[in-house]
Design a protein around this motif. Structure first.
Motif, PDB file in Angstrom:
ATOM      1  N   PHE A 161       0.822  -1.208   0.000  1.00  0.00           N
ATOM      2  CA  PHE A 161       0.000   0.000   0.000  1.00  0.00           C
ATOM      3  C   PHE A 161       0.858   1.261   0.000  1.00  0.00           C
ATOM      4  CE2 PHE A 161      -3.785   2.186   2.302  1.00  0.00           C
ATOM      5  CZ  PHE A 161      -4.040   2.914   1.152  1.00  0.00           C
ATOM      6  N   TYR A 210     -10.581   4.674  -1.128  1.00  0.00           N
ATOM      7  CA  TYR A 210     -10.104   3.683  -0.170  1.00  0.00           C
ATOM      8  C   TYR A 210     -11.164   3.300   0.867  1.00  0.00           C
ATOM      9  CZ  TYR A 210      -5.649   4.803  -2.288  1.00  0.00           C
ATOM     10  OH  TYR A 210      -4.641   4.989  -3.192  1.00  0.00           O
ATOM     11  N   ASP A 232     -10.210  -1.670  -3.257  1.00  0.00           N
ATOM     12  CA  ASP A 232     -10.129  -3.085  -2.898  1.00  0.00           C
ATOM     13  C   ASP A 232     -10.744  -3.957  -3.986  1.00  0.00           C
ATOM     14  OD1 ASP A 232      -9.537  -5.186  -0.923  1.00  0.00           O
ATOM     15  OD2 ASP A 232     -11.727  -5.421  -0.890  1.00  0.00           O
ATOM     16  N   PHE A 239      -4.379  -5.272   0.054  1.00  0.00           N
ATOM     17  CA  PHE A 239      -2.959  -5.145   0.367  1.00  0.00           C
ATOM     18  C   PHE A 239      -2.562  -5.947   1.602  1.00  0.00           C
ATOM     19  CE2 PHE A 239      -3.390  -1.177  -2.151  1.00  0.00           C
ATOM     20  CZ  PHE A 239      -2.395  -1.436  -3.077  1.00  0.00           C
ATOM     21  N   GLN A 269       0.406   0.600   6.007  1.00  0.00           N
ATOM     22  CA  GLN A 269      -0.672   1.571   5.807  1.00  0.00           C
ATOM     23  C   GLN A 269      -0.349   2.897   6.485  1.00  0.00           C
ATOM     24  OE1 GLN A 269      -5.010   0.368   5.996  1.00  0.00           O
ATOM     25  NE2 GLN A 269      -4.826   1.428   7.943  1.00  0.00           N
TER      26      GLN A 269
END
Length: 319
Positions: free
Chosen positions: A84, A158, A164, A235, A251
């Motif tokens: 990510f 996101y 995703d 991720f 992240q």
């Protein structure tokens, strides 16, 4: 070939980021090379006809094309499919570094000046002018659209689950890269473009937009930094287990990048906007001063003529 295979399942490192990657998805690097060739051809045509073209614009555009080829075609792109933080680096590079450089290259002005006004060139010019004057172009470059685009590019993408879903398809990574670049151009063009846009944004509005963009970057970065669970489940399982990548920590790094690396180019745009605003005010003040001097000189000339007439009348009466 998977992204993991492309980088040899080795942990990420700077030298691996810059290595060329053999991939069937080199869409953006190929487009960037073609754009660079067309741009240079346009500059050469202008120079052959005795017209000047600022070297700084050429440097900005070619640098942007080079960065596109690296960010989307080298090892960093393969790692961006797995981590990510690196994917966020790609997004920020495309939106706040490469897009402004493309805009500063003034490709629209070069197109209008270098394209032949006959044959196929005449058709290209007509299409370009129709697109430029269209309602869609005016809407896309409206300053009120800047903040919604920023919010959708970060929070909507996101936290809305779009990333995703899209990243699970082989073309999803490329699609998002294209979206990032287009959004960056739409956001940047009203702020720093010298091209003939369908609408012009006032300098106070530009300052306000840049300020709000910086707040969006900061807010998104802080939310990502302090999130205790992966925001993008894709991720969380993308990187090989041998790398021992902590999805939450990775992240958090993405959040730090959004907050720091994402705001530095915006700060540069803020400085450029302030400098242009000051230069415009200085030019306007100079024009106003010249106009005032001309008006004063004309009024003084009028008074001199009146005085000469009065002196002539007195001389006639005395004679």
């Amino acid at each position: 070939m998977s992204a993991a295979d492309a980088v040899g399942l080795t942990p990420p490192s700077f030298d691996q980021f810059l290595l060329p990657v053999s991939s069937s998805a080199l869409v953006l690097p190929t487009i960037s090379i073609l754009l660079a060739i067309v741009y240079v051809a346009g500059v050469v045509r202008l120079l052959r006809h005795g017209h000047r073209w600022p070297w700084l614009r050429t440097a900005c555009f070619l640098l942007a094309c080079l960065l596109v080829a690296v960010v989307t075609g080298a090892g960093v792109d393969a790692y961006g499919r797995l981590m990510f933080s690196i994917f966020m680096f790609q997004q920020l590079a495309l939106m706040v570094v490469i897009a402004p450089l493309l805009v500063l290259g003034s490709p629209g002005t070069l197109l209008l000046r270098a394209t032949p006004h006959r044959g196929l060139g005449n058709t290209v010019l007509r299409v370009a002018l129709c697109g430029l004057r269209s309602r869609a172009a005016r809407f896309a470059l409206h300053p009120a659209l800047v903040i919604p685009l920023m919010l959708l590019s970060f929070f909507g993408l996101y936290f809305g689950g779009v990333a995703d879903v899209v990243l699970r398809f082989w073309f999803g990574h490329i699609l998002l890269e294209v979206v990032f670049l287009i959004v960056g151009i739409l956001i940047t063009a009203p702020l720093v473009s010298s091209d003939p846009l369908p609408r012009r944004t006032s300098y106070p509005s530009r300052m306000f937009d840049v300020f709000l963009e910086m707040q969006v970057h900061a807010a998104f970065g802080l939310v990502m930094l302090f999130s205790a669970t992966p925001v993008v489940p894709y991720f969380a399982a993308a990187a090989p287990e041998a790398w021992e990548v902590d999805p939450v920590r990775d992240q958090g790094i993405a959040g730090i990048l959004a907050w720091t690396f994402g705001e530095l180019p915006l700060l540069a745009m803020l400085i450029v906007t302030l400098a242009r605003w000051r230069r415009q005010d200085t030019r306007q003040a100079g024009r106003d001063q010249r106009r005032a001097d001309e008006d004063a000189e004309a009024y003084n000339e009028y008074l001199r003529r009146l005085q000469q007439r009065a002196q002539g009348s007195d001389a006639d009466r005395q004679s």
